[in-house]
Design an enzyme around this catalytic site. Structure first.
Site, short mmCIF file in Angstrom:
data_model
loop_
_atom_site.label_atom_id
_atom_site.label_comp_id
_atom_site.label_asym_id
_atom_site.label_seq_id
_atom_site.Cartn_x
_atom_site.Cartn_y
_atom_site.Cartn_z
N LYS A 126 0.85 -1.21 0.00
CA LYS A 126 0.00 0.00 0.00
C LYS A 126 0.88 1.26 0.00
O LYS A 126 0.66 2.18 -0.79
CB LYS A 126 -0.87 0.01 1.26
CG LYS A 126 -1.55 1.34 1.56
CD LYS A 126 -2.43 1.30 2.79
CE LYS A 126 -1.71 1.60 4.05
NZ LYS A 126 -1.44 3.02 4.33
N ASN A 127 1.89 1.27 0.87
CA ASN A 127 2.67 2.50 1.04
C ASN A 127 3.70 2.71 -0.06
O ASN A 127 4.42 3.70 -0.05
CB ASN A 127 3.30 2.54 2.43
CG ASN A 127 2.24 2.70 3.51
OD1 ASN A 127 1.09 3.03 3.21
ND2 ASN A 127 2.60 2.44 4.74
N ARG A 164 -5.01 10.42 4.41
CA ARG A 164 -3.94 11.41 4.56
C ARG A 164 -2.94 11.35 3.41
O ARG A 164 -2.38 12.35 3.02
CB ARG A 164 -3.15 11.14 5.84
CG ARG A 164 -3.79 11.33 7.10
CD ARG A 164 -2.81 11.04 8.18
NE ARG A 164 -1.45 11.39 7.79
CZ ARG A 164 -1.00 12.63 7.68
NH1 ARG A 164 -1.82 13.63 7.88
NH2 ARG A 164 0.25 12.87 7.33
N CYS A 217 -5.58 12.07 12.74
CA CYS A 217 -6.27 10.78 12.61
C CYS A 217 -6.07 10.05 13.95
O CYS A 217 -5.50 10.57 14.89
CB CYS A 217 -5.70 9.97 11.45
SG CYS A 217 -4.07 9.33 11.79
N ARG A 220 -0.51 14.26 13.10
CA ARG A 220 -0.01 14.07 11.73
C ARG A 220 0.27 15.39 10.98
O ARG A 220 -0.33 15.69 9.96
CB ARG A 220 -0.98 13.22 10.90
CG ARG A 220 -1.44 11.94 11.52
CD ARG A 220 -0.39 10.88 11.71
NE ARG A 220 0.16 10.36 10.47
CZ ARG A 220 -0.36 9.34 9.78
NH1 ARG A 220 -1.48 8.80 10.19
NH2 ARG A 220 0.23 8.90 8.67
N ASP A 257 4.42 0.52 12.07
CA ASP A 257 3.23 -0.15 11.52
C ASP A 257 3.11 -1.60 11.98
O ASP A 257 2.13 -2.25 11.68
CB ASP A 257 3.23 -0.10 9.99
CG ASP A 257 3.06 1.31 9.48
OD1 ASP A 257 3.29 1.56 8.29
OD2 ASP A 257 2.73 2.19 10.30
N ILE A 267 7.51 7.08 16.97
CA ILE A 267 7.07 7.73 15.73
C ILE A 267 5.73 8.43 15.93
O ILE A 267 5.58 9.62 15.63
CB ILE A 267 6.95 6.70 14.57
CG1 ILE A 267 8.23 5.87 14.44
CG2 ILE A 267 6.59 7.41 13.26
CD1 ILE A 267 9.45 6.63 13.99
N ARG A 270 -8.83 -0.82 4.31
CA ARG A 270 -8.05 0.29 3.74
C ARG A 270 -6.67 -0.19 3.33
O ARG A 270 -6.10 0.29 2.35
CB ARG A 270 -7.90 1.42 4.77
CG ARG A 270 -9.13 2.19 5.06
CD ARG A 270 -8.80 3.45 5.81
NE ARG A 270 -7.68 4.16 5.16
CZ ARG A 270 -7.17 5.29 5.63
NH1 ARG A 270 -7.66 5.82 6.74
NH2 ARG A 270 -6.17 5.90 5.02
#
Ligand code: EPZ
Length: 418
Positions: free
Chosen positions: A22-23, A92, A116, A121, A305, A327, A397
Site C-alpha cells: 500500500k505504502n 492522509r 487521525c 499528523r 506499523d 514515531i 483500507r
C-alpha cells in the site's frame, strides 16, 4: 458496515502470497501526475486506499482503470489541481499529490489532511520543503494554496525523518530547475521503490535508501510501463506474527527477507523459527513466547506499523514487555481493546508496559485504525472463544483480503453485517 468474527484456537499452516505494498503504490500513483500518457503497474493490491487515490486522480482529470491487480493511468488530460477536503479527510496520503501538482501546473489547492486516530499528523516538513523550492504557500479555509512559476532546486534539511514528506518533496523536485539535495531523507523501502520508478520515467536521482537523496531536475518524464509493485512488508510481518501466535507453520511467499530485518530479529528473540527460502520466508511458531522490549524507529528500525501486531503477541508473552512508540506517540488505540480481551497493558507516556497473561478471551472489540484492526484480528486467532472486530473498513483500507488469506491457512474467520 461489516464486522469480522474470529474463533480462536486454530493453528495456521500452509502458504500465503503477499500482495503489493500500500505504502509503495500510493506515491507511485501520485508520481504519474508528472507525466503525460498511460502508465501501468502490476501486483497492485485491492485496497480501499488505492480506490480512494484512484478517485482523487480521476477528479484531477486522469483516466484510471484497475483490473486483477493491474492499474493503468492516463494522465494526458489532467486539468484540475484541487484535491477536495471530502476526499483528503478520508486518506492522509492524498497529500502526496501536492508536490507533483505544483511541479506540473505551477499551482495546487490541497485540503490539509488533519489528524487521525494515531496522532496529529502535521505536514510542516512538506510545506517547509516546498517553500525552499520556491513555492508560495498560504493556508486558507483549511486548504493549502501553493503557487510557483518554476520550482528551483535547493538544499532541503528535514527536521524529522518523514516518509511522505521525503516522497512529496522528491516528486516536486524531479522537474525543478537545477539540483535538489534532501538531508535527513527517509530510508524506507517504499521511498527507494519510488526512486526506482521515477528513474524509469527519466528522473536523475542518487542516494535512494540513504539519508541524503540528490535529484537533478529534468525537463520531462515519460510514463512507466508494467512496473511490478514491491510486496507489502507490513502484511508479511502481520503473517509472521499470526504464525507465531498460533504455533503455526507458514510459508510466506513473495516477500523480501531483507526488508524485515528488525521484525525478524525480534521474532527470533521471542523464540519463533524464521528462515529464508528461495520463494519467501518460512515461519514456525513455538509453544513458548518470550517477552521482549520493542522500540519503534524510522527504517531500518522496528516499524511503527508493526507495533500493534507485536503488542498482541507480547500480551501472551512469558514476562514483561515494554513497547515504546517513538514515531506516533498516541498510537495505542489497540491497547484498550486488547485489555477487554484480558491483556494486562499499562500505558506510561509513549510506552506500553505489557505483562504476559496465559490466554486472551474472545470479546466484542472495535477497530480504531488500520494496524489496530489487524492486531485485534490477530488477538482473535489465539483468544478462547469468539472475537468480534467491528468497523472492518479500517482493515480494508490497507490489507488485501487479510481475512480470506487467514481462512485459507486454517483460521475460523468470517464477516457479518454490523
Ligand atoms: C508513512 O506515513 C506511512 N504512510 C505510515 O503508514 C507509517 O506509519 C509512517 O510513514 C511511518 O513509517 C504512507 O506511507 C502512506 P511520517 P507518514 O511523515 O509519511 C512527524 C500505515 O499504517 N511529521 O514518516 O505520514 C509525524 O507526525 C500508515 O500504513 C512531522 O512532524 O509518516 C510522525 O511523528 C500509518 N511533520 C513522524 O514525523 C511532517 O511534516 C513520522 O511521520 C511530517 C511528519
Amino acid at each position: 458496515m461489516e464486522k469480522i468474527i474470529v474463533e480462536g484456537g486454530k493453528r495456521l499452516e500452509g502458504e500465503v502470497t503477499i500482495s503489493g505494498a500500500k505504502n509503495a503504490v500510493l506515491p507511485l500513483m501520485a508520481s504519474c501526475i508528472l507525466t503525460e500518457g498511460r502508465s501501468t503497474f502490476t501486483n497492485v493490491p485491492e485496497l480501499d486506499d488505492v480506490k480512494t487515490m484512484s478517485k482523487l486522480l480521476r477528479i484531477l482529470g486522469a483516466e484510471v482503470e484497475y483490473e486483477n491487480g493491474t492499474l493503468s493511468m492516463d494522465t494526458t488530460r489532467l486539468n484540475n489541481w484541487i484535491a477536495p477536503y471530502e476526499l483528503v479527510k478520508t486518506m492522509r496520503a492524498s497529500v502526496l499529490v501536492l508536490g507533483p501538482l505544483i511541479a506540473r501546473f505551477g499551482r495546487a489547492r490541497v485540503s490539509l489532511p488533519g489528524g487521525c486516530a494515531i496522532g496529529e499528523r502535521p505536514i510542516d516538513q512538506h510545506l517547509k520543503g516546498l517553500g525552499i523550492l520556491g513555492a508560495h504557500i498560504k493556508i486558507e479555509e483549511g486548504y493549502i494554496e501553493a503557487t510557483s512559476p518554476k520550482l528551483n532546486g535547493s538544499v532541503i534539511p528535514f527536521d524529522i525523518s518523514t516518509v511522505t514528506g521525503t516522497e512529496n518533496i522528491m516528486l516536486a523536485s524531479v522537474l525543478a530547475q537545477g539540483e535538489t539535495m534532501l538531508l535527513n531523507a527517509a530510508c524506507e523501502p517504499e521511498v527507494t521503490e519510488l526512486v526506482h520508478v521515477l528513474k524509469k520515467m527519466g528522473a536523475e536521482i542518487e542516494g535512494a535508501g540513504t539519508d541524503i537523496i540528490t535529484i537533478r531536475g529534468v525537463n520531462k518524464l515519460s510514463p512507466v510501463n508494467g512496473h511490478e509493485v514491491m510486496p507489502d512488508r507490513i502484511e508479511a510481518g502481520t503473517f509472521l506474527i499470526a504464525s507465531a501466535l498460533t504455533q503455526g507453520d507458514i510459508l510466506i511467499k513473495k516477500c523480501r527477507f531483507e526488508n524485515a530485518g528488525a521484525l525478524i530479529g525480534k521474532l527470533l528473540e521471542v523464540g519463533v523459527e524464521v528462515s529464508r527460502i528461495d520463494s519467501g520466508i518460512k515461519v514456525r511458531g513455538s509453544d513458548k513466547i518470550k517477552s521482549v522490549d520493542i522500540t519503534s524507529l524510522p527504517y531500518p528500525g522496528f516499524p511503527t506499523d508493526m507495533q500493534a501486531q507485536m503488542m498482541t503477541l507480547m500480551s501472551v508473552g512469558d514476562g514483561l514487555s515494554i513497547i515504546t512508540e517513538t514515531i506516533f506517540p498516541q498510537r495505542f488505540m489497540h491497547a484498550g481493546e486488547l485489555r477487554r480481551m484480558g491483556a494486562d497493558i499499562k500505558l506510561v507516556g509513549n510506552s506500553a508496559v505489557v505483562r504476559g497473561v496465559p490466554y486472551l478471551s474472545g470479546a466484542p472489540t472495535m477497530a480504531g485504525d488500520l494496524r489496530a484492526s489487524a492486531s485485534l484480528v490477530l488477538a482473535g486467532l489465539l483468544a478462547l472463544g469468539k472475537t468480534q472486530v467491528s468497523r472492518a473498513y479500517h482493515l480494508d483500507r490497507g490489507y488485501d483480503r487479510l481475512d480470506k488469506k487467514l481462512e485459507a491457512l486454517g483460521a475460523r474467520i468470517w464477516r457479518e453485517k454490523e
